[in-house]
Write an enzyme that holds these catalytic residues in place. Structure first.
Site, PDB file in Angstrom:
ATOM      1  N   GLU A 167       0.803  -1.226   0.000  1.00  0.00           N
ATOM      2  CA  GLU A 167       0.000   0.000   0.000  1.00  0.00           C
ATOM      3  C   GLU A 167       0.832   1.271   0.000  1.00  0.00           C
ATOM      4  OE1 GLU A 167      -0.941  -2.632   1.742  1.00  0.00           O
ATOM      5  OE2 GLU A 167      -2.984  -3.003   1.052  1.00  0.00           O
ATOM      6  N   HIS A 200      -9.838  -4.537  11.155  1.00  0.00           N
ATOM      7  CA  HIS A 200     -10.485  -4.563   9.843  1.00  0.00           C
ATOM      8  C   HIS A 200     -11.869  -3.930   9.864  1.00  0.00           C
ATOM      9  CE1 HIS A 200      -7.344  -7.506   9.083  1.00  0.00           C
ATOM     10  NE2 HIS A 200      -7.581  -7.356   7.798  1.00  0.00           N
TER      11      HIS A 200
END
Lengths: 464, 349
Positions: A196, A265
């Protein structure tokens, strides 16, 4: 004792799926690991394996659509059990989830079709000037609307490309980019390594060079690895360069609480990005907004953070069938009209806000006006203030943490800009101030729901 | 472009790279053309005098915040810039004054940015670390250590996307070489054959930490090995060696052979920034480099040896350069501060 084989869930948010194919028939002998059926959702397909050896005693659900997760689809007979045992087996074993099994059975008894993904009725008229009563509409999931928005913009401008993990061959981790690789090829749809920080910086650099990258984060949780590039490189560059260097880029992906995926998450980054000058932040609820705003985001010359919601992907709404459906960033809209209290919210939280409004109306005689912010930066204060000047009361609802949140910002600005119109202090309904827990009951407690919205709305109305 | 690469192609490429490496070791710096050499000397001297002046002005309180000087490293940027052509891109970290001057930005706009004035290259909103000259291919000027590496890889990606034959030079220091995002970039650059040269300006110290105290592998040219990116060490104090390596590797990238790493062995004479007393190294170490390896003295000696200039001519050049810098300093002090309304401009387009 016969064993029930249940419809499996392919993802934490899956409610139902289609039983595409049975690969066994009643009476077949199976061993642990044998594939007995194929299950499909709009996102993925999966093979169903048996975990025990035995004989297929009965196929309870034939091939077909809309099979609820965890309903009994077959009965497995173990050593020495007669076929007749299967006939009466369903509902008689020691399943650890009796309640769900009962529900499955109830559905079967009544022979009524199981509930399909909710199609939400949102008043369209007057929503946008270009959307009138005579505008043809098509029902479409948020997922499809996002895909169509990207495809249309990629056809329109060859500087636009999609960049992210699993966006190409896999068709998107949440199947949002379905069909894009096929249409545009691998020079427009890039599968990145899981990296990322690096790929976000690379995409920002490509935007500096004048391309128009659409960066998909598998979820915004992972974008934290790339936070420096989003904020320090993308958001600030125009300012630091005295207007010389711009960054036309979209960062998109699911944001906010998903289901049972816990603290790392499952969180809402709305307030984080809305804090940053130089970024625009969009968080749509309906499919028509998702489409119109994503197209606008891709054309915007600034960096836009586009916050989607995993649970909403499968929800369907009407989308106007017009050429080039595009909406302005920075405009809220009234989802429901009412004069007693203003409820401001955005994204997935609106599902339970609208539910709460029905109850407030039918059970408490309170008519709430619901404002869908759609854009979090810039924030459309005018639409909020206009409503508050009429209702004199405001509740702000968000799924993220309340501390320094969107609700805090809206409340402060309403106090500053419409203090004299308020008949009650603004109230905030937000996620609890805790990391997201795993246990189903704790998770439910950590998230706001319709009841808390009702309580807050009644409180600002001083209802008995 | 990624998936098109077959195993066979990769094997061929590795072979080609081995050849490139071997060739590097045997090749010697090629002589620069006479007029180019004289110009390079002048460009290096301009950076030197400009930075000395910036240091003085910082001491006088005319320049604020962070100010990282490039003194000692001039041959790197001047040599590499001379290897580029129209449309190529350059990006670096916060030690960027030299890069601005080398790409052709005026000393006036750079100095006025340092003093935070309206005609500074970033209209006084960027300062020392955030300077840009997009029309000359310079993309800044980035303050977070290592962030420019994926950004530069992205500039190279854009060249590839547009099927342009341009190359990006992504500069970073020996300190940034330990950032994770550098290796994320290496991976993607090699995976997609991006035309990017990673220029590691190894000036031996990451702020106050010497290379060997921070790096397990101190030969930074080897940092791309596991990605199959070729690399080499270059004498960053020798303008001709720098230029030769630049020309050769730029050609490599332009041919579509993927990224390359150049570790420029250089040295900074001043502290990491103006506020750095540089107590982590001996004074003698600095003096020794100054006396034996100074890039400008070295170039000056060669100019005289090759009879391209004499002492008098070099003194004359120095005088001219000092005048340019003095003008820039005056301009940067006389130029007004940005209008208060500038506070709210350039946030969105």
């Amino acid at each position: 004792m016969p064993v029930d084989i249940l419809m499996p869930a392919l993802s934490p948010t899956m409610q139902e799926g289609s039983l595409r194919r049975w690969l066994v028939k009643e009476g077949d002998t199976v061993a642990s690991g044998d594939v007995i059926a194929e299950v499909e959702t709009d996102k993925a397909t999966m093979e169903v394996e048996v975990v025990d050896e035995g004989r297929i005693g009965r196929i309870v659900v034939p091939e077909g659509e809309n099979v609820p997760v965890r309903s009994v689809i077959a009965v497995l007979l173990q050593d020495g059990e007669e076929m007749s045992a299967a006939a009466s087996a369903n509902g008689t074993d020691d399943s650890p989830v009796p309640k769900q099994k009962q529900e499955a059975e109830d559905r079967k008894e009544s022979q009524s079709p199981p509930p399909s993904p909710p199609k939400l009725e949102i008043p369209n008229e007057g929503m946008e000037s270009s959307w009138t009563k005579s505008t043809p509409v098509v029902s479409m999931s948020v997922r499809e609307a996002l895909r169509d928005a990207m495809a249309e913009e990629m056809r329109r401008d060859d500087r636009v490309f999609l960049f992210g993990e699993e966006v190409g061959e896999y068709q998107g981790a949440y199947k949002v980019s379905q069909g894009l690789l096929e249409e545009f090829g691998e020079n427009r749809v890039f599968d990145t390594p899981i990296t990322e920080h690096g790929f976000t910086g690379l995409a920002v650099g490509a935007a500096f060079a004048g391309l128009r990258p659409v960066v998909e984060f598998m979820t915004f949780n992972f974008a934290m690895q790339a936070m420096d590039q989003i904020i320090n490189s993308a958001a600030k560059m125009l300012y630091m360069s005295g207007g010389k260097l711009s960054c036309p880029i979209v960062f998109r992906g699911p944001n906010g609480a998903a289901a049972r995926v816990t603290a790392q998450h499952s969180q809402d980054y709305s307030a984080w990005y809305a804090h940053i000058p130089g970024l625009k932040v969009v968080a749509p609820y309906t499919a028509s907004d998702a489409k119109g705003l994503l197209k606008a985001a891709i054309r915007d010359p600034n960096p836009v953070v586009f916050l989607e919601n995993e649970i909403l992907y499968g929800h369907s709404f009407d989308v106007p069938e017009v050429d080039d459906w595009i909406l302005p960033i920075g405009k809220a809209r009234v989802l429901r009209a009412g004069a007693d209290v203003t409820i401001v919210s955005y994204s997935h939280a609106l599902t339970f806000v609208l539910e709460a409004c029905e109850k407030l109306s039918s059970e408490h005689g309170i008519e709430a006006e619901v404002i869908d912010l759609r854009s979090l930066r810039p924030l459309d204060m005018e639409t909020i203030l206009e409503s508050v000047r009429k209702s004199n009361r405001i509740v702000v609802v968000e799924q993220g943490w309340g501390v320094c949140g969107i609700g805090a910002e809206v409340s402060a600005r309403v106090c500053a800009e419409a203090f004299d119109y308020l008949d009650a202090p603004p109230m905030r309904v937000s996620g609890e101030d805790v990391p997201m827990p795993y246990a189903a009951n704790l998770e439910a407690l950590a998230l706001p729901d319709a009841n808390r919205v009702i309580e807050a709305a009644r409180a600002v109305c001083y209802a008995e | 472009m990624a998936r098109a690469k077959t195993a066979r192609k990769t094997a061929q490429k590795s072979k080609a790279k081995t050849k490139a490496r071997t060739k590097t070791k045997t090749s010697s710096p090629s002589r620069m053309k006479d007029d180019a050499f004289l110009q390079a000397y002048r460009d290096m001297l301009l950076i030197r005098r400009f930075e000395e002046r910036a240091g003085q002005m910082y001491g006088m309180g005319l320049i604020g915040g962070f100010c990282h000087l490039y003194i000692g490293q001039e041959a790197v940027v001047v040599g590499l810039q001379s290897a580029l052509q129209e449309g190529d891109q350059v990006i670096t970290g916060y030690r960027d004054h030299g890069h601005m001057l080398a790409c052709g930005a005026t000393p006036n706009e750079v100095m006025a940015e340092l003093t935070g004035r309206q005609d500074g290259c970033s209209r006084g909103k960027g300062g020392s670390m955030h300077m840009f000259a997009i029309d000359k291919g310079f993309y800044g000027g980035h303050g977070i250590v290592g962030a420019q590496v994926p950004l530069g890889t992205g500039l190279a990606f854009a060249n590839r996307y547009r099927k342009q034959k341009n190359v990006c030079l992504a500069y970073f220091g020996d300190g940034a070489a330990n950032q994770g995002q550098v290796y994320e970039s290496f991976n993607m650059a090699e995976l997609w054959d991006l035309p990017v040269i990673y220029v590691i300006e190894n000036n031996r110290y990451a702020m106050g930490t010497s290379l060997k105290r921070a790096s397990a592998q101190t030969d930074l040219s080897k940092r791309g090995l596991s990605f199959d990116i070729p690399g080499e060490q270059v004498d960053g104090m020798d303008i001709e060696a720098v230029r030769e390596a630049g020309l050769r590797t730029v050609a490599w990238c332009r041919e579509g052979k993927g990224p390359y790493i150049l570790e420029m062995m250089t040295y900074r004479y001043r502290g990491h920034s103006m506020s750095d007393p540089a107590k982590y190294r001996e004074r003698g170490e600095v003096d020794e480099v100054r006396q034996t390896r100074d890039p400008i003295d070295h170039a000056g000696r060669l100019l005289i040896e090759r009879k391209l200039a004499d002492e008098a001519r070099l003194k004359e050049i120095d005088k001219e350069v000092r005048a340019v810098v003095a003008d820039a300093a005056a301009f940067a002090q006389d130029n007004p501060e940005p209008d208060a309304a500038e506070l709210y401009t350039d946030i969105y387009l």
